[in-house]
Design a protein around this motif. Structure first.
Motif, PDB file in Angstrom:
ATOM      1  N   ILE A  61       0.842  -1.201   0.000  1.00  0.00           N
ATOM      2  CA  ILE A  61       0.000   0.000   0.000  1.00  0.00           C
ATOM      3  C   ILE A  61       0.877   1.250   0.000  1.00  0.00           C
ATOM      4  O   ILE A  61       0.624   2.204  -0.742  1.00  0.00           O
ATOM      5  N   ALA A  62       1.926   1.247   0.835  1.00  0.00           N
ATOM      6  CA  ALA A  62       2.828   2.399   0.892  1.00  0.00           C
ATOM      7  C   ALA A  62       3.508   2.630  -0.457  1.00  0.00           C
ATOM      8  O   ALA A  62       3.607   3.778  -0.921  1.00  0.00           O
ATOM      9  N   SER A  64       2.401   1.820  -3.412  1.00  0.00           N
ATOM     10  CA  SER A  64       1.423   2.297  -4.392  1.00  0.00           C
ATOM     11  C   SER A  64       1.137   3.781  -4.225  1.00  0.00           C
ATOM     12  O   SER A  64       0.775   4.462  -5.188  1.00  0.00           O
ATOM     13  N   GLU A  65       1.301   4.294  -3.003  1.00  0.00           N
ATOM     14  CA  GLU A  65       1.071   5.706  -2.735  1.00  0.00           C
ATOM     15  C   GLU A  65       2.278   6.566  -3.091  1.00  0.00           C
ATOM     16  O   GLU A  65       2.132   7.766  -3.330  1.00  0.00           O
ATOM     17  N   LEU A  66       3.477   5.958  -3.106  1.00  0.00           N
ATOM     18  CA  LEU A  66       4.704   6.707  -3.390  1.00  0.00           C
ATOM     19  C   LEU A  66       5.591   5.896  -4.332  1.00  0.00           C
ATOM     20  O   LEU A  66       6.433   5.114  -3.883  1.00  0.00           O
ATOM     21  N   LYS A 284      -1.170   3.784   4.601  1.00  0.00           N
ATOM     22  CA  LYS A 284      -1.079   5.229   4.386  1.00  0.00           C
ATOM     23  C   LYS A 284      -0.446   5.929   5.583  1.00  0.00           C
ATOM     24  O   LYS A 284       0.334   6.880   5.418  1.00  0.00           O
ATOM     25  N   PRO A 298       3.243  14.112   0.934  1.00  0.00           N
ATOM     26  CA  PRO A 298       2.420  13.303   0.034  1.00  0.00           C
ATOM     27  C   PRO A 298       1.014  13.850  -0.018  1.00  0.00           C
ATOM     28  O   PRO A 298       0.651  14.747   0.741  1.00  0.00           O
ATOM     29  N   GLN A 299       0.205  13.284  -0.934  1.00  0.00           N
ATOM     30  CA  GLN A 299      -1.209  13.635  -0.949  1.00  0.00           C
ATOM     31  C   GLN A 299      -1.778  13.236   0.407  1.00  0.00           C
ATOM     32  O   GLN A 299      -1.608  12.121   0.842  1.00  0.00           O
ATOM     33  N   ALA A 301      -3.751  11.895   3.352  1.00  0.00           N
ATOM     34  CA  ALA A 301      -4.743  10.836   3.523  1.00  0.00           C
ATOM     35  C   ALA A 301      -5.988  11.414   4.166  1.00  0.00           C
ATOM     36  O   ALA A 301      -5.911  12.143   5.141  1.00  0.00           O
TER      37      ALA A 301
END
Length: 307
Positions: A61-62, A64-66, A284, A298-299, A301
């Motif tokens: 998950i991490a 995929s976010e970065l 996240k 980051p964007q 959450a």
């Protein structure tokens, strides 16, 4: 025919789409900076297939976010065979950074000598647990690697969201207040079970207030590792009018054995939800700890609004 200044008359002219102004503008995609430290997830508890699956899903998950994130997993009680210890993972991260620098030099590239932390270590813990955090710090010191250790994941609104979802999955709470149906087994009082003593109970209580606002029922935190804490909180909730209690583990999962949760539910004489596990918010929050340590944004959450 086209002219030097553009397409021939009558043909459509494709213009670049202007950036949308204001607060609804789509955020620019974020990627891991070049040469950024590795994110090392410090996983407590006895390692096993279930724990590894959970940890791998969290780092997935991490990532995929970065995009470009170098995310690794180290186990506090690993064996360095199937489950690498936190010390060995940090040592390998340091060796890998040195090797990449030397390869770049040998290829004739002008590169800056790496400095700063080799890794950012994020404990896979919802709340503070002094014993486990001391174990993490000791492992970092024993590795002799320059690494930055972050705080635990909570308290945070996203953890309240995750607790709500786990309770609803177990039939112990409605998914939201807008749906016009009732859950016959919905609890009217929640015991938020944590580990780590009084400090952990206080931290869990903050997330508990957020959960209470979502569910509109009383939520009280109790310590799984303090004898009598669970039963005392259960009695307090019942004496204040709650008749149908539920146990909500304020835990990711690997911190304690499943038998302790079963015993706590029996002690309180109530049903229990599952631990938080690899709920997307966990990944996240792990990433948020990493990016905060590096000073990159980051964007943000967002938690699901309270309905």
């Amino acid at each position: 025919m086209s002219s030097p200044t553009g397409p021939a008359s009558g043909l459509p002219v494709r213009m670049p789409r202007p950036r949308q102004p204001g607060r609804h503008r789509r955020p620019e995609p974020l990627a891991a900076p070049e040469g950024a430290p590795a994110l090392v997830l410090a996983v407590p508890g006895a390692p096993g297939a279930a724990t590894r699956g959970l940890a791998e899903e969290v780092v997935s998950i991490a990532r995929s976010e970065l995009p470009g994130l170098d995310a690794l997993i180290g186990y506090l009680d690993g064996d360095d065979a199937e489950f690498p210890t936190l010390q060995s993972v940090l040592a390998r991260a340091a060796d890998g950074r040195t090797a990449r620098y030397e390869q770049a030099l040998s290829a004739g590239l002008e590169v800056k000598e790496p400095d700063g932390p080799v890794a950012v270590v994020v404990p896979l813990l919802a709340g503070p647990d002094g014993a486990l955090l001391r174990q993490v710090r000791q492992a970092v010191m024993d590795s002799r690697v320059a690494a930055e250790l972050t705080d635990v994941l909570g308290p945070h609104p996203l953890l309240a969201e995750a607790l709500h979802v786990r309770l609803s999955e177990a039939g112990l709470a409605r998914a939201d207040r807008a749906r016009l149906f009732t859950v016959a087994t919905a609890a009217d009082g929640i015991i938020l079970a944590s580990v780590g003593g009084d400090e952990a109970v206080q931290a869990a209580g903050i997330t508990g207030m957020l959960l209470a606002a979502r569910l509109a029922v009383p939520v009280m935190a109790a310590a799984l590792d303090q004898e009598g804490s669970i039963s005392a909180v259960a009695e307090q909730l019942r004496s204040s009018g709650s008749q149908q209690l539920a146990l909500a583990p304020y835990l990711i999962g690997p911190e304690i054995g499943a038998e302790l949760l079963e015993a706590a539910a029996a002690e309180a004489d109530c049903a229990a939800a599952e631990s938080l596990g690899a709920y997307p918010a966990i990944g996240k929050l792990v990433l948020a700890k990493y990016t905060t340590a590096l000073g990159i944004a980051p964007q943000q959450a967002q938690s699901t609004p309270v309905l």
